[in-house]
Motif scaffolding. Sequence first.
Motif, PDB file in Angstrom:
ATOM      1  N   TRP B 138       0.835  -1.212   0.000  1.00 11.33           N
ATOM      2  CA  TRP B 138       0.000   0.000   0.000  1.00 11.33           C
ATOM      3  C   TRP B 138       0.861   1.250   0.000  1.00 11.33           C
ATOM      4  O   TRP B 138       0.570   2.215  -0.705  1.00 11.33           O
ATOM      5  N   ASP B 139       1.930   1.204   0.807  1.00 15.96           N
ATOM      6  CA  ASP B 139       2.838   2.354   0.826  1.00 15.96           C
ATOM      7  C   ASP B 139       3.399   2.616  -0.555  1.00 15.96           C
ATOM      8  O   ASP B 139       3.507   3.763  -0.991  1.00 15.96           O
ATOM      9  N   SER B 140       3.760   1.518  -1.280  1.00 13.00           N
ATOM     10  CA  SER B 140       4.377   1.791  -2.574  1.00 13.00           C
ATOM     11  C   SER B 140       3.357   2.326  -3.568  1.00 13.00           C
ATOM     12  O   SER B 140       3.727   3.107  -4.434  1.00 13.00           O
ATOM     13  N   LEU B 141       2.096   1.925  -3.409  1.00 17.12           N
ATOM     14  CA  LEU B 141       1.071   2.537  -4.265  1.00 17.12           C
ATOM     15  C   LEU B 141       1.005   4.042  -4.014  1.00 17.12           C
ATOM     16  O   LEU B 141       0.929   4.845  -4.943  1.00 17.12           O
ATOM     17  N   GLY B 142       1.054   4.411  -2.731  1.00 21.61           N
ATOM     18  CA  GLY B 142       1.038   5.837  -2.390  1.00 21.61           C
ATOM     19  C   GLY B 142       2.247   6.543  -2.972  1.00 21.61           C
ATOM     20  O   GLY B 142       2.145   7.626  -3.555  1.00 21.61           O
ATOM     21  N   ALA B 143       3.429   5.890  -2.854  1.00 19.59           N
ATOM     22  CA  ALA B 143       4.659   6.496  -3.360  1.00 19.59           C
ATOM     23  C   ALA B 143       4.607   6.645  -4.868  1.00 19.59           C
ATOM     24  O   ALA B 143       5.166   7.591  -5.426  1.00 19.59           O
ATOM     25  N   LEU B 144       3.920   5.706  -5.536  1.00 25.50           N
ATOM     26  CA  LEU B 144       3.753   5.797  -6.987  1.00 25.50           C
ATOM     27  C   LEU B 144       3.118   7.124  -7.367  1.00 25.50           C
ATOM     28  O   LEU B 144       3.590   7.848  -8.243  1.00 25.50           O
ATOM     29  N   ILE B 145       2.041   7.456  -6.636  1.00 25.55           N
ATOM     30  CA  ILE B 145       1.332   8.699  -6.949  1.00 25.55           C
ATOM     31  C   ILE B 145       2.192   9.911  -6.604  1.00 25.55           C
ATOM     32  O   ILE B 145       2.282  10.873  -7.375  1.00 25.55           O
TER      33      ILE B 145
END
Lengths: 148, 252
Positions: B138-145
């Motif tokens: 989930w963190d990496s999804l956030g970092a993607l944005i």
Amino acid sequence: MITLFGKIILQLVFSYIATVAFGICTNVPHRALNACGLTGAAGWFVYWLLVQLDLGHMLPNLVGAFVIASVSLFFARMKKIPVIIFNIPSLVPLVPGGVAYRCVRAFVLGNYTQGIGFAIQVMMISGAIAVGFMLAQFVGLRRPVKSD
Amino acid sequence: MDERERFDLVYDIGESLLKNGAEIKRVELTIRHVAVSLKLKDFDSFVLINGIFMTAYCDNGMVQARVRVIPISPISLGRIEGINTLSRQMSEGTVTAEEAMARLEEIKKQGFTSTRLKIVAYALGSASFCYIFGGTIWDSLGALILGIILSIYSIFILPRVNMSKIVINVTSSMLVSILACIAVKLFPVLRLNSLIIGGIISLVPGVPLVNGIRYLFNEDYSSGWGQMIDAVVTSLCISVGVGIVLQLFNML
């Protein structure tokens, strides 16, 4: 067992993507991108494996940098491209950029003791990486070229 | 081509190498080879991290010299590769000085990746670094944005306003941490530290730091310290940006 295997695959895939992405950001020629990713994944995987074995931070960084430098020498000779093209993007997962940021952040927020700890960690890790690179130079010594 | 133009060509090659982030040793070796291939007599050079000093003897007994400051700027590895090939061909004698000059101008203007690919690279890079530094999926999804937004800021907005490197770093890291704070408020699954590390990874000066230490180990003390101080100042700017936002966020 399966979770461990899955973790290893995820680490390899993500370190590959991370290296390739950084390669694109620093304008690496496209024919070298795949080799860049492989170098980065190899270096990060060795580092991660050694960290999982509880060997602290110095030795894993040294060995990881050694692997990166040797693999990038190999690719550099295979593709006739300067070594720096491979080893700058693949070093990015290893280098203590995150720790350097945390160190200065600790100083900015007033946690001086923690900050000094991080600062020493940064110096030791970068030193270890530099030594790993120097060791790889011995592996990569060129055979004397015939003069014509 | 007269002596002076050849001398300038050598300087240009050295300057482009250094500007795009080549190591000191590589710059020194390359310009020496190029100078030999262009038949400059008694060529000497002294390369620093932010400048090159060069001298050579002229036919009429005068000494040519040239010094210029070259600010430390972002790395562009593709250009280094291009110039490396060019200098090798010059040493082999397959490229004349005039051709080399034209090729060098081409390399300087060369674009490598489309803007869209660069944005994708920033986004995927932030996401994967977030994961391998211990974030969750989930963190990496956030970092993607965060990566997408930071890349849009640095590709579209920054070139239009003329700001110093310090201001650029402070504002970029503030932008990332404001967005990260908002994301954490909205979705409590996310962890603030992982998000911020993933978001700012493209700004953080890890490679310059290690390069600095490598210069020191190569007994190149002035360049080593220069590079390291540059890295320290950059991380100071980033931390100031993040720190201000985090303290405001904690006060809320």
